[in-house]
Design a protein around this motif. Structure first.
Motif, PDB file in Angstrom:
ATOM      1  N   GLU A 277       0.822  -1.215   0.000  1.00 62.02           N
ATOM      2  CA  GLU A 277       0.000   0.000   0.000  1.00 62.02           C
ATOM      3  C   GLU A 277       0.856   1.266   0.000  1.00 62.02           C
ATOM      4  O   GLU A 277       0.477   2.286  -0.560  1.00 62.02           O
ATOM      5  N   LYS A 311       0.226   8.187  -4.411  1.00 63.52           N
ATOM      6  CA  LYS A 311      -0.604   8.800  -3.379  1.00 63.52           C
ATOM      7  C   LYS A 311       0.234   9.754  -2.537  1.00 63.52           C
ATOM      8  O   LYS A 311       1.379   9.444  -2.204  1.00 63.52           O
ATOM      9  N   THR A 357      -7.416  11.152   7.962  1.00 62.41           N
ATOM     10  CA  THR A 357      -8.019  10.580   6.760  1.00 62.41           C
ATOM     11  C   THR A 357      -8.462  11.681   5.801  1.00 62.41           C
ATOM     12  O   THR A 357      -8.418  12.880   6.131  1.00 62.41           O
ATOM     13  N   ASP A 358      -8.927  11.269   4.622  1.00 60.71           N
ATOM     14  CA  ASP A 358      -9.476  12.240   3.673  1.00 60.71           C
ATOM     15  C   ASP A 358     -10.668  12.984   4.266  1.00 60.71           C
ATOM     16  O   ASP A 358     -10.877  14.171   3.986  1.00 60.71           O
ATOM     17  N   GLU A 435     -11.886  -1.504   2.489  1.00 62.62           N
ATOM     18  CA  GLU A 435     -11.064  -1.662   3.693  1.00 62.62           C
ATOM     19  C   GLU A 435     -11.873  -1.285   4.917  1.00 62.62           C
ATOM     20  O   GLU A 435     -12.650  -0.314   4.886  1.00 62.62           O
ATOM     21  N   LYS A 454     -12.505   2.433   3.934  1.00 66.93           N
ATOM     22  CA  LYS A 454     -12.227   2.992   2.613  1.00 66.93           C
ATOM     23  C   LYS A 454     -13.311   2.504   1.666  1.00 66.93           C
ATOM     24  O   LYS A 454     -13.648   1.319   1.661  1.00 66.93           O
ATOM     25  N   GLN A 456     -14.870   2.766  -2.477  1.00 65.58           N
ATOM     26  CA  GLN A 456     -14.465   3.050  -3.850  1.00 65.58           C
ATOM     27  C   GLN A 456     -15.678   3.113  -4.751  1.00 65.58           C
ATOM     28  O   GLN A 456     -16.581   2.285  -4.687  1.00 65.58           O
ATOM     29  N   VAL A 461     -11.423   6.788  -4.583  1.00 62.01           N
ATOM     30  CA  VAL A 461     -11.351   6.117  -3.287  1.00 62.01           C
ATOM     31  C   VAL A 461     -11.345   7.178  -2.192  1.00 62.01           C
ATOM     32  O   VAL A 461     -10.602   8.167  -2.275  1.00 62.01           O
ATOM     33  N   SER A 463     -11.658   7.823   2.293  1.00 62.10           N
ATOM     34  CA  SER A 463     -11.657   7.275   3.646  1.00 62.10           C
ATOM     35  C   SER A 463     -12.759   7.961   4.443  1.00 62.10           C
ATOM     36  O   SER A 463     -13.137   9.101   4.169  1.00 62.10           O
ATOM     37  N   GLY A 482     -18.728   8.197   4.240  1.00 65.82           N
ATOM     38  CA  GLY A 482     -17.944   7.977   3.034  1.00 65.82           C
ATOM     39  C   GLY A 482     -18.790   8.046   1.771  1.00 65.82           C
ATOM     40  O   GLY A 482     -18.378   8.619   0.755  1.00 65.82           O
TER      41      GLY A 482
END
Length: 489
Positions: A277, A311, A357-358, A435, A454, A456, A461, A463, A482
């Motif tokens: 990852e 990333k 996280t995002d 995830e 996570k 998608q 993608v 988080s 999300g």
């Protein structure tokens, strides 16, 4: 020089403790191996069981471009089972070290030679291609090893293989061993194990010494510390050894790595080369700045080469250039002062030990930019029914675009049931949960649960996080957060 690749994920790889593949799973892996250009697929060991033989038969009847092999001991009963499976070839494994000959087989060198030669004759008489693998070759007397191979060649063996069965070679003596064997008039393969973390290095040295075939497993899975990692070895040949090449479609390596990880349940360590990852993730400000200006500054290969994407990771080491790049990916344009303020807020959060996280980044950026989004989906209620004799069942009441909806679902556990109740609705159907991670962030039975997921949708993608005393509520809230984010984007 073209190097042939024999993949033994379905035989040596399946010997990983805790791994047992179904016939359908083996077929899916074999099909993908064939598609990416593997030359030889060791589909299993026909002597093992009826189920193993059915799996091998399912593979052999597909007409793959790859040559299909079965593992076999130098025994007629093993070879007959291989013939019954209609394989193209056998990987005939013969122990050659005195340790194995005397202590395991309780026999002599002369008897071992006779056993090997007779087995080769039997295989050839029945139309099989034979690769003779000398088990524990790296601890064998070299003169006797040469004798075994010379006899095998006299009996029309097609290929020979040197097995470093317990992984004790080093790159130097791997080169020396193969250099001593390179004049033999048949292709020589290298089969390494990773007990000292040297399987890939030893395999590359073997190629320089004269090997023309390598044995690998996807993600390096296998007994003990595993086998030679397919992805690391193939990419190293492509990038670092220009005198060699393979038939592998390198840009599809990541896909098959993820497939094997999913089907075997063997976790890929985050820092694993090529497919981990973190292999193309950057947090350090210095690194991110360099990557943005010229990726070659901190990457020896581009992620696209192996089917990956780069990333930029959010954290306290991130610089403003990397952060600005990540914000632009999220569709946010900020000025210099706003960028610095967001960066400072991230560092405060990270210094407290919190994973950023995002979703956290989005909240921090929204606060700085004073943006308020209206979520399309809201959670109203979750109800769970579960027990020893009751399949976990969940009912959820959610609001989507102002319309309240009640739905139900079942699952392996209460969290699975709750998520299933939500994602069966149309608005969720093209969103995948890729995830799911849980941490207890306070002590005691009333601990707060931190759920990080996570999701998608297409190539996007995100988080999301949910923190609650109840793991079900935390999980559902993280999931909906999300999804709102994906739908907003």
């Amino acid at each position: 020089m073209n190097i042939k690749v024999l993949d033994t994920t379905l035989r040596d790889g399946e010997q990983t403790p805790g791994v047992s593949l179904t016939s359908n799973e083996k077929f899916r892996i074999a099909n993908r191996l064939d598609e990416i250009g593997i030359d030889f697929i060791e589909a299993g060991s026909a002597i093992t069981s009826n189920g193993e033989r059915e799996s091998i038969k399912e593979i052999t009847k597909q007409g793959f471009n790859a040559q299909i092999l079965s593992f076999s001991r130098p025994l007629t009963v093993d070879i007959d089972y291989c013939l019954d499976c209609d394989v193209d070839a056998v990987n005939l494994v013969v122990p050659t070290s005195d340790l194995h000959i005397q202590d395991k087989l309780k026999t002599t060198r002369d008897e071992l030679l006779e056993l090997s030669n007779n087995a080769i004759d039997y295989c050839k008489d029945h139309g099989l291609i034979v690769e003779l693998s000398a088990e524990d070759a790296s601890r064998s007397d070299v003169d006797f090893l040469k004798l075994v191979y010379a006899d095998a060649i006299d009996h029309n063996v097609d290929r020979i293989c040197v097995c470093d069965t317990v992984g004790i070679l080093t790159p130097d003596n791997s080169y020396e061993l193969f250099d001593k064997l390179k004049d033999l008039p048949v292709p020589i393969a290298c089969h390494c194990h990773n007990d000292f973390g040297l399987a890939v290095a030893n395999t590359l040295s073997a190629l320089k010494g004269g090997a023309s075939e390598i044995h690998t497993t996807i993600n390096g899975i296998g007994e003990r510390a595993g086998n030679t990692s397919f992805e690391e070895c193939v990419v190293s040949i492509d990038r670092l050894l220009p005198q060699f090449d393979t038939n592998i479609k390198i840009d599809e390596i990541y896909d098959i790595s993820k497939l094997v990880a999913r089907l075997t349940g063997v976790y890929i360590q985050p820092n694993k080369a090529i497919v981990g990852e973190n292999a193309f993730s950057h947090e350090s400000g210095i690194h991110s700045d360099g990557i943005i200006k010229n990726s070659a500054t901190y990457e020896s290969i581009t992620p696209e080469l192996v089917g990956r994407k780069r990333k930029f990771v959010i954290g306290k080491h991130m610089g403003t250039n990397g952060l600005d790049n990540r914000l632009k990916e999220l569709g946010l344009d900020v000025d210099k002062n706003q960028l610095q303020q967001i960066c400072d807020n991230i560092k405060v959060l990270a210094d407290k030990g919190k994973t950023v996280t995002d979703v956290d980044l989005q909240v921090i950026a929204d606060n700085v930019l004073e943006i308020n989004y209206e979520d399309r989906i809201g959670l109203d209620e979750v109800t769970i029914v579960s027990g020893n004799k009751v399949m976990p069942t969940a009912s959820v009441k959610i609001t989507i675009d102002g319309e309240q909806i009640l739905n139900a679902g079942v699952g392996l556990g209460p969290v699975d049931a709750a998520i299933n109740a939500i994602k069966s609705l149309d608005v969720f159907k093209d969103i995948d949960l890729i995830e799911y991670h849980v941490d207890a962030i306070t002590g005691g039975t009333d601990a707060f649960i931190d759920v990080i997921i996570k999701l998608q949708k297409g190539d996007k993608v995100v988080s999301a996080r949910g923190t609650e005393p109840d793991i079900i509520n935390a999980s559902v809230k993280a999931y909906i957060a999300g999804v709102n984010r994906l739908l907003r984007d």
